[in-house]
Motif scaffolding. Structure first.
Motif, mmCIF file in Angstrom:
data_model
loop_
_atom_site.group_PDB
_atom_site.id
_atom_site.type_symbol
_atom_site.label_atom_id
_atom_site.label_comp_id
_atom_site.label_asym_id
_atom_site.label_seq_id
_atom_site.Cartn_x
_atom_site.Cartn_y
_atom_site.Cartn_z
ATOM 1 N N UNK A 1 -59.980 71.403 28.175
ATOM 2 C CA UNK A 1 -58.829 70.872 28.899
ATOM 3 C C UNK A 1 -57.602 71.738 28.680
ATOM 4 N N UNK A 2 -56.700 71.671 29.613
ATOM 5 C CA UNK A 2 -55.461 72.445 29.492
ATOM 6 C C UNK A 2 -54.639 71.987 28.299
ATOM 7 N N UNK A 3 -54.791 70.694 27.915
ATOM 8 C CA UNK A 3 -53.993 70.120 26.842
ATOM 9 C C UNK A 3 -54.751 70.088 25.522
ATOM 10 N N UNK A 4 -53.980 70.095 24.432
ATOM 11 C CA UNK A 4 -54.514 69.971 23.079
ATOM 12 C C UNK A 4 -53.580 69.034 22.325
ATOM 13 N N UNK A 5 -54.120 67.932 21.810
ATOM 14 C CA UNK A 5 -53.292 66.968 21.108
ATOM 15 C C UNK A 5 -53.007 67.442 19.683
ATOM 16 N N UNK A 6 -51.776 67.222 19.244
ATOM 17 C CA UNK A 6 -51.398 67.596 17.883
ATOM 18 C C UNK A 6 -50.173 66.789 17.477
ATOM 19 N N UNK B 1 -61.393 66.557 28.359
ATOM 20 C CA UNK B 1 -62.646 67.100 27.808
ATOM 21 C C UNK B 1 -62.783 66.735 26.333
ATOM 22 N N UNK B 2 -62.173 67.494 25.440
ATOM 23 C CA UNK B 2 -62.244 67.262 24.008
ATOM 24 C C UNK B 2 -61.320 68.234 23.313
ATOM 25 N N UNK B 3 -61.082 68.011 22.036
ATOM 26 C CA UNK B 3 -60.135 68.834 21.305
ATOM 27 C C UNK B 3 -60.622 70.267 21.095
ATOM 28 N N UNK B 4 -61.928 70.441 20.951
ATOM 29 C CA UNK B 4 -62.457 71.761 20.640
ATOM 30 C C UNK B 4 -62.821 72.527 21.907
ATOM 31 N N UNK C 1 -40.603 75.478 10.280
ATOM 32 C CA UNK C 1 -41.293 76.758 10.471
ATOM 33 C C UNK C 1 -42.734 76.673 9.991
ATOM 34 N N UNK C 2 -42.964 75.989 8.866
ATOM 35 C CA UNK C 2 -44.326 75.837 8.365
ATOM 36 C C UNK C 2 -45.163 74.967 9.308
ATOM 37 N N UNK C 3 -44.545 73.958 9.917
ATOM 38 C CA UNK C 3 -45.275 73.124 10.893
ATOM 39 C C UNK C 3 -45.754 73.973 12.060
ATOM 40 N N UNK C 4 -44.882 74.844 12.544
ATOM 41 C CA UNK C 4 -45.254 75.673 13.691
ATOM 42 C C UNK C 4 -46.271 76.731 13.290
ATOM 43 N N UNK C 5 -46.166 77.255 12.088
ATOM 44 C CA UNK C 5 -47.185 78.173 11.565
ATOM 45 C C UNK C 5 -48.547 77.478 11.601
ATOM 46 N N UNK C 6 -48.583 76.242 11.117
ATOM 47 C CA UNK C 6 -49.843 75.491 11.084
ATOM 48 C C UNK C 6 -50.328 75.158 12.487
ATOM 49 N N UNK C 7 -49.403 74.875 13.409
ATOM 50 C CA UNK C 7 -49.815 74.607 14.794
ATOM 51 C C UNK C 7 -50.480 75.843 15.387
ATOM 52 N N UNK C 8 -49.900 77.009 15.163
ATOM 53 C CA UNK C 8 -50.531 78.234 15.638
ATOM 54 C C UNK C 8 -51.916 78.422 15.050
ATOM 55 N N UNK C 9 -52.066 78.087 13.778
ATOM 56 C CA UNK C 9 -53.351 78.231 13.098
ATOM 57 C C UNK C 9 -54.398 77.308 13.716
ATOM 58 N N UNK C 10 -54.064 76.024 13.928
ATOM 59 C CA UNK C 10 -55.063 75.088 14.460
ATOM 60 C C UNK C 10 -55.354 75.373 15.934
ATOM 61 N N UNK C 11 -54.346 75.824 16.682
ATOM 62 C CA UNK C 11 -54.616 76.256 18.058
ATOM 63 C C UNK C 11 -55.677 77.359 18.067
ATOM 64 N N UNK C 12 -55.519 78.335 17.187
ATOM 65 C CA UNK C 12 -56.475 79.437 17.140
ATOM 66 C C UNK C 12 -57.843 78.971 16.645
ATOM 67 N N UNK C 13 -57.860 78.030 15.712
ATOM 68 C CA UNK C 13 -59.133 77.498 15.231
ATOM 69 C C UNK C 13 -59.948 76.872 16.364
ATOM 70 N N UNK C 14 -59.294 76.055 17.183
ATOM 71 C CA UNK C 14 -60.012 75.232 18.162
ATOM 72 C C UNK C 14 -60.031 75.800 19.575
ATOM 73 N N UNK C 15 -59.085 76.660 19.939
ATOM 74 C CA UNK C 15 -58.986 77.085 21.332
ATOM 75 C C UNK C 15 -58.788 78.594 21.471
ATOM 76 N N UNK C 16 -59.399 79.386 20.594
ATOM 77 C CA UNK C 16 -59.119 80.820 20.584
ATOM 78 C C UNK C 16 -59.522 81.498 21.882
#
Length: 797
Positions: free
Chosen positions: A275-280, A750-753, A64-79
């Motif tokens: 890009x449609x994808x985001x590596x994590x 493209x790139x991660x951000x 659950x904490x991993x997914x919490x963090x995934x949501x956080x980094x998704x919002x950081x880079x691809x909001x």
């Protein structure tokens, strides 16, 4: 004059200060990758290391904490990307773009994807809902605790992001399924052309129609006019052009230098920025996974864990149907069924429009689905009295639980686990290749495929009458009966959207398999050597030899033009081996010639409906030039009194193509380099449609390849950017080494951000163009060196 110089100096200084201020403000909106942050919603401390490529590696003590963090980094880079995606699914683009997107919102509200997503959330099992909620909480934690400004797109549009909801995630999974479907539009196109063309001509244009099928297609011209079907086909705000697709293949250890399987995947999707994808990567101490995620979605869609790897291509099943519904002449709230009259379900929607008045709409639904002929007044006006058209697609049912399938791949350890997880994958059917560290390989085409009462060969080809018993669906192909294999004797599996079943397969999947050029080329390259490696797989993914060109070129160059310049062109093309290299000019000339030939063959028969069928249509053209089943009749220009031959039409097409190239690119053929003309354009949403913003936000690179090469770069014949630019290509490339999974590789376009001012906005683009890769490793020794930041997330009690 001193006052003038002072004024000019003041203006320049003011502009410079403004530019610097905007830049500084923009930099302030970049996310923090370093430091410590305390957040509510976490159970334990999480550590996020962003490697030198800005890929986040999430280390936690529970999932659950991993997914919490995934949501956080998704919002950081691809909001902003996430904001646009959910607004598309919600049908709320007009709140940003104003009246220009009202028609798109009406279409999406009528389709009702977000309403379905909201209902599906309520039907999720407890475990899936808890994991989804943890991910959503991570997104909202970023929104609630962010410092500084929002990304530039929010500042330009004035939008403030709302809290994320679980339905915002599910709706994007459904919209991805929409992007991978779309055969409803072909039904409408065929219906429109059936009023103008003969059944034999319809079969010529859609030659994947079974050769042993009936000699005529049931005509529905009397039910609806051609303009209705033509306009209906144009409604889709996100059309996917013909010829798009993906590649994947897997070889067993018997064909690998390591003695363990190798797996490759490159899904071909619409290019976009970001890009449609985001590596994590996520590691919770028990399980770990790494690969391509979708911002807004809580799992690795394509990738691997410590035990298995997997890759998808689209099966392109016929899962969508159009139904002509008859309205009760005595009661317009009812429509006809085989058992009598039923009542329309209605939903009231209001579209908010920036700078304009609200637009209220009433959505009608039949038992089959939403009434799409209500989307525009024009459609409603040209439909015959007493008839509407409804749309059926199983993804609009509220028991579509693909999110659970995706989450369960994280913990899958073997073929049985993976296969069981994919029982819940019920979106757009995918050809899934599999490999594991124990040395097994497998394949399954998972997804829901409808079974209809009507089992004739024409099923799914045209709209049907909703009140006839044969229009009814009776279920879906049983999961255990879907195409699948485990450890095949030949030691490999290849899919490239080609036909995956033989004539003995008892269930209907589709009449529209992709042309087999890519599948055949991959097969040829795999069989060219007995043992493969990651390096040989790299060369296959980079291959740009077109079997399509090799098939068509002898037929097209079997002419003798009168003009010397054209004779030279034909002679040069005869010597060309079909390599669509970016530095060559032959691909430019050949594609221009070929597209003009297609236009010459179909324009006189299809008239104003040419846009419904214009494209590469390789099987059709090959059949015409070889006179298969009398298809050479298309060479005759029906607008003239004489009878034109295919030789004459082919020469005319070459003459027109060369004139067009000279007009657009000059007379010096050295300026006709394929890569310069055939650029891969990744447009920003929505600024890719706004001058001059698209010059700043879009990412564009020169590429080789073509619509039918393994290293695909599908042309867009009707694109305003030019008929040879590409907007569909390998959105992702990945290579998996099951002998050492940390030696696997991946790359996206493209790139991660998603932040314009980030150095990681487009730093992958050149690597992607060159078919280069970055490591897909979970090892600390591969992640830590050169890492750009470590963010420690602590629970706030």
């Amino acid at each position: 004059m001193k006052w003038l110089w002072r004024l000019l100096f003041t203006i320049v200084l003011t502009l410079a200060i403004a530019v610097v201020g905007v830049f500084i403000a923009g930099r302030m909106s970049l996310p923090e990758y370093q430091g410590t942050v305390a957040l509510r919603g976490l159970e334990n401390t999480v550590r996020i290391v962003r490697d030198r490529f800005a890929v986040p590696h999430i280390r936690s003590q529970n999932r659950a904490d991993s997914l919490f963090a995934l949501g956080y980094v998704h919002a950081q880079d691809r909001l902003w990307q996430m904001e646009m995606q959910r607004r598309i699914g919600q049908g709320r683009l007009s709140e940003i773009a104003g009246e220009s997107t009202v028609s798109t919102d009406v279409f999406l509200r009528t389709l009702g994807v977000y309403r379905v997503a909201e209902r599906t959330v309520e039907r999720l099992d407890t475990e899936t809902r808890a994991l989804l909620d943890a991910y959503v909480a991570g997104i909202n934690a970023f929104l609630q605790n962010r410092d500084g400004l929002l990304p530039p797109e929010f500042l330009i549009t004035g939008i403030e992001p709302e809290p994320w909801r679980p339905a915002d995630t599910l709706v994007w999974l459904k919209m991805m399924a929409w992007n991978l479907s779309g055969n409803w539009a072909n039904e409408a196109r065929r219906a429109a052309l059936a009023t103008r063309l003969s059944p034999e001509q319809i079969r010529d244009l859609w030659p994947d129609y079974p050769s042993d099928g009936p000699t005529a297609i049931r005509s529905l011209a009397s039910a609806m006019p051609a303009d209705f079907w033509s306009d209906l086909a144009k409604l889709d705000p996100f059309p996917q052009g013909p010829g798009t697709g993906s590649n994947n293949w897997v070889v067993s250890g018997s064909r690998s230098a390591t003695g363990k399987p190798l797996l490759a995947n490159d899904p071909h999707l619409g290019l976009q920025t970001p890009a449609i994808w985001y590596f994590a990567a996520m590691d919770d101490g028990t399980d770990a996974t790494i690969g391509a995620t979708l911002p807004g979605v809580p799992f690795v869609v394509l990738g691997r864990n410590r035990h298995i790897a997997w890759g998808f291509t689209n099966t392109f099943p016929d899962t969508q149907d159009l139904y002509i519904e008859q309205v009760n002449p005595d009661d317009p709230t009812q429509y006809r069924t085989e058992d009598g009259w039923a009542t329309f379900e209605t939903v009231q929607e209001v579209i908010r429009v920036s700078g304009g008045d609200d637009v209220p709409i009433t959505v009608r639904k039949t038992r089959h689905g939403p009434v799409m002929s209500d989307v525009t007044e024009r459609l409603s006006g040209i439909a015959p009295d007493g008839h509407v058209v409804a749309f059926r697609w199983h993804v609009l049912d509220d028991d579509e639980f693909s999110v659970r399938a995706g989450l369960n791949t994280h913990t899958a350890r073997n073929w049985r686990d993976f296969r069981e997880a994919m029982r819940d994958f019920t979106g757009a059917q995918q050809n899934m290749v599999y490999a594991d560290v124990a040395g097994n390989i497998g394949f399954i085409a998972a997804g829901k495929v409808p079974v209809r009462v009507d089992q004739s060969d024409w099923q799914g080809m045209l709209p049907v009458k909703g009140w006839e018993p044969e229009a009814v669906r009776v279920g879906y192909i049983p999961y255990d009966a879907l195409p699948q294999t485990f450890n095949p004797a030949k030691g490999y599996v290849i899919t490239a959207n080609n036909r995956i079943v033989g004539d003995d397969y008892p269930w209907f999947i589709t009449n529209e398999w992709a042309a087999p050029y890519r599948a055949q080329r991959i097969t040829d390259l795999l069989e060219a050597r007995s043992i493969h490696s990651i390096e040989s797989f790299k060369s296959i993914q980079a291959d740009q030899v077109s079997l399509f060109v090799r098939q068509m070129k002898p037929l097209m160059t079997a002419i003798a033009p009168e003009r010397e310049g054209l004779r030279t062109v034909v002679a040069d093309l005869k010597l060309w081996d079909g390599d669509m290299d970016a530095d060559r000019t032959e691909p430019t000339i050949f594609v221009a010639w070929y597209l003009e030939l297609v236009r010459q063959l179909i324009v006189d028969e299809t008239g104003e409906q040419i846009d419904q069928v214009f494209g590469f249509r390789p099987t059709f053209v090959h059949n015409v030039l070889t006179d298969r089943n009398g298809a050479s009749r298309w060479c005759d220009d029906v607008a003239t009194e004489g009878v034109e031959s295919c030789t004459l039409i082919t020469m005319r097409a070459l003459d027109l193509a060369m004139a067009g190239l000279e007009m657009r690119h000059g007379s010096d053929r050295a300026d006709w380099r394929w890569g310069d003309i055939h650029r891969a354009i990744s447009p920003h949403n929505p600024f890719g449609r706004v001058d001059p913003l698209k010059q700043v936000f879009d990412v564009s690179v020169p590429v080789g390849g073509g619509s039918f090469t393994v290293n695909v770069a599908h042309g867009r014949p009707t694109s305003p950017e030019g008929p040879m630019t590409t907007g569909h290509a390998a959105s992702l490339r990945a290579l998996y080494n099951l002998d050492n999974l940390d030696a696997s590789l991946y790359m996206h376009s493209t790139g991660q951000s998603g932040h314009l001012l980030s150095p990681h906005y487009d730093d992958f683009a050149e690597r992607w163009r060159q078919v280069d890769y970055i490591p897909m490793s979970l090892r600390a020794e591969d992640i830590e060196p050169g890492a750009i930041g470590t963010l420690v997330m602590q629970p706030l009690r």
